[in-house]
Design an enzyme around this catalytic site. Structure first.
Site, PDB file in Angstrom:
ATOM      1  CE  LYS A  11     -53.070-102.380  39.709  1.00 19.08           C
ATOM      2  NZ  LYS A  11     -52.591-104.386  40.606  1.00 19.08           N
ATOM      3  CG  HIS A  97     -53.374 -99.354  44.622  1.00 20.70           C
ATOM      4  ND1 HIS A  97     -52.364-100.220  44.189  1.00 20.70           N
ATOM      5  CD2 HIS A  97     -54.611 -99.745  43.364  1.00 20.70           C
ATOM      6  CE1 HIS A  97     -53.096-101.670  43.819  1.00 20.70           C
ATOM      7  NE2 HIS A  97     -53.862-100.688  43.211  1.00 20.70           N
ATOM      8  CD  GLU A 169     -57.334-101.869  43.972  1.00 25.02           C
ATOM      9  OE1 GLU A 169     -58.785-102.261  43.462  1.00 25.02           O
ATOM     10  OE2 GLU A 169     -56.638-100.960  44.574  1.00 25.02           O
ATOM     11  N   GLY A 175     -54.383-108.701  41.951  1.00 26.03           N
ATOM     12  CA  GLY A 175     -53.595-109.871  40.913  1.00 26.03           C
ATOM     13  C   GLY A 175     -52.940-111.253  41.038  1.00 26.03           C
ATOM     14  CB  SER A 215     -59.224-110.943  41.511  1.00 29.62           C
ATOM     15  OG  SER A 215     -57.733-111.136  41.566  1.00 29.62           O
TER      16      SER A 215
HETATM   17  P1  13P Z   1     -56.261-106.986  39.071  1.00 31.87           P
HETATM   18  O1  13P Z   1     -58.001-106.299  39.159  1.00 31.87           O
HETATM   19  O2  13P Z   1     -54.874-106.661  38.263  1.00 31.87           O
HETATM   20  O3  13P Z   1     -56.230-107.612  40.889  1.00 31.87           O
HETATM   21  O4  13P Z   1     -56.519-105.175  40.464  1.00 31.87           O
HETATM   22  C1  13P Z   1     -56.403-104.882  41.590  1.00 31.87           C
HETATM   23  C2  13P Z   1     -56.407-103.489  41.443  1.00 31.87           C
HETATM   24  O5  13P Z   1     -55.501-103.627  42.434  1.00 31.87           O
HETATM   25  C3  13P Z   1     -56.806-102.428  40.762  1.00 31.87           C
HETATM   26  O6  13P Z   1     -56.289-101.146  41.095  1.00 31.87           O
END
Ligand code: 13P
Length: 255
Positions: A11, A97, A169, A175, A215
């Protein structure tokens, strides 16, 4: 047999110097006992530095970008084209995303154009889908995600599908520390595979790599990877810690 695929989505984290240090550190500690396909997706400003170290240290880690525009060149201030990514040695590109959808207004139609443009430039898209908590609670998650799949894949030909990765996702799991249960995640990945089967035939659906993201941590990866239709993970936060990312790559598999 689908080869497990673990990708780190960094990110908007790390300057190019921090990214260079990080990949060096990851390379020093690197081992991959499950023989996964492994990719890191740094911010655009760090792609070149990370690639230089991957090449000079001969690391078996692929490079991915987090986004791109669908045009090849022109008056699109601030955008980066697929051709530019390809020229840097990028192999994968995350498309659609949920943070792009949520904060930058990307639609299924944009994601469809970007996915096609990625294939045209010989990049491998990691196409993201997933529902919000509101949609999950309304009981319409399946319907919602499958229509994302249908719209995002509209007009994409069979030959291209070999290079497509889908990342499921659920937005409420990103997150937040909340993971979908491995059963729920698997059910959705299986439904996505079934939909791909309806669109492209069973052979393609059985070879398409479907990742789970949201996560993912060293503590839950082994459970997720045991599931029949989860072929890997798109990892956010835990991919920013070398030891955690290594533990995720080396999940308890069949070795
Ligand atoms: P996290 O693993 O921090 O929850 O993020 C997932 C994500 O958005 C991966 O693209």
């Amino acid at each position: 047999m689908r080869r497990p695929f673990i990708a780190g989505n960094w990110k908007m984290n790390m300057t190019h110097l921090q990214a260079a240090n990080f990949i060096q550190d990851l390379g020093d500690k690197y081992n991959n006992k499950n023989n996964c396909e492994v990719a890191v997706c740094p911010p655009a400003t760090a792609l070149k530095s990370v690639k230089t170290i991957i090449d000079s240290d001969n690391l078996d880690i692929k490079l991915g970008a987090q986004n791109m525009y669908y045009e090849t060149s022109g008056a699109f201030t601030g955008e980066i084209s697929p051709v530019m990514l390809k020229a840097l040695g990028v192999e994968y590109v995350i498309i659609g995303h949920s943070e792009r959808r949520q904060y930058f207004g990307e639609t299924n139609s944009d994601i469809n154009k970007k996915t096609k443009a990625a294939f045209n430039a010989d990049l491998k898209p990691i196409m993201c889908v997933g529902e919000s908590l509101e949609i999950r609670e309304s009981g319409k998650a399946g319907q919602f995600v499958l229509s994302q799949i249908e719209e995002c894949l509209d007009g994409i030909d069979e030959e291209s599908m070999v290079d497509l990765t889908v990342a499921y996702e659920p937005i409420w799991a990103i997150g937040t520390g909340k993971t979908a249960t491995s059963g729920d995640a698997n059910d959705m990945c299986a439904a996505i595979r079934k939909k791909i089967g309806e669109l492209y035939g069973k052979k393609i659906s059985e070879t398409t790599i479907i990742q789970y993201g949201g996560s993912v941590k060293p503590s839950n990866i082994s459970e997720l990877m045991k599931m029949s239709d989860i072929d890997g993970a798109l990892v956010g936060g835990a991919s920013l810690e070398v030891d955690d990312f290594m533990d995720i790559i080396n999940y308890q598999g069949s070795q």
